[in-house]
Design an enzyme around this catalytic site. Sequence first.
Site: not given
Length: 406
Positions: A188, A276, A358
Amino acid sequence: MLIAHKIALDPNNEQATYFAKASGTARFAYNWALAEWRREHKEGGKPSEITLRKRLNAVKRDQFPWMFEVTKCAAQEAIINLGVGFANFFRDCKKPKARQRFHYPKPKKKGAHDRFCAANEAGTFRCDGARIKLPVIGWVRMREALRFEGLAKYVTVSREGDRWFASILVETPEPKKLNQPCLAVGVDLGVKDFATLSKPLNDETKFKGAKAHKGQPARLRRYNKALARKKKGSANRRKARIRLARLHATIGNVRKDYLHKLSTNIVRTFKVIGIEDLNVRGMSGNRCLARSIMDEGFRAFRSMIEYKAKLYGARVVVADRFFPSSKTCSHCHSVKQTLSLATRTFVCDDCGTSVDRDENASVNLEVLAASFAVSACGEARSGAVRKSRVKRALVKQEDSSLAEVA
């Protein structure tokens, strides 16, 4: 496979002057071809880089005889790159605006991104240890030898600050796959912590990032002010410009060094990596966070992860841009409707789980990556989508298998 190695050059004064001339020739050819492309397109024609190269070859002896002082590859490859730029732009126009990466080609400016290229056709260039033989100028010393074995196909000589570099594209055989010790990890990315991993890497799960630009605004401001006060065309202005360029190069090198080390450690440790697909352009619209976001280098980090994964035999699973990694509970998989950016602790409304925001997102990315790598039912999986109840069922089925592997 094709892989590039960028090496610092150690040219003498004559060679550095030749590099500057070749870069200027490449810039002029690019701008000339761009103007001709626009004119022909405005008249209703269909321009192409092939016709533009032939047209330049027909007129350069009479109109631009100084082009013969450098290799013909400088002008020819510049026009070829222009054609590639138009092809990328027209192909990118078919995508949604938020996902477009290529813009309409613009004229190049002197002193910005000075470079010239040469394709290795009939021995145009070659390497011998810590030196490279370039067309016309001959042998140039390099700071190190070429690391990869194979056919050198392309070279790009570029200037960063006051230093010259050669980026050599080599066609190498497929490397041996590395046996990573861990199965899957979720990565992340954020501003407070550059990367948060779902599993420890060297006994750490949170990595602060290089923050290369954070400590330099005062010096950058001082150097820019000094450059603006110098008279144009003067020697002092040239010195101030080089000093500013050196500082920018230092900042970039610090950032790239950190990203390379972290990305290499990740792909050498984990078989499957979930990451991501961030909308960096949209994120940089926040004027309070724009400088910090652009300082991190999110897109460069993802590119490093993707090409290094091919080298080491890992697999990268890119979550969809709208995948709710932060809003999904990593324990019961329920999704929150709203979650503000200021909320740093995720509290589930259904099961009451409280976890760092996170860390919660990294666990969800890990489960997504593992489910798309090998499904519990044995079906082939590919691509990450936003809404899929089948995917959530697979997540629950994978819990026991992941625990056994871990």
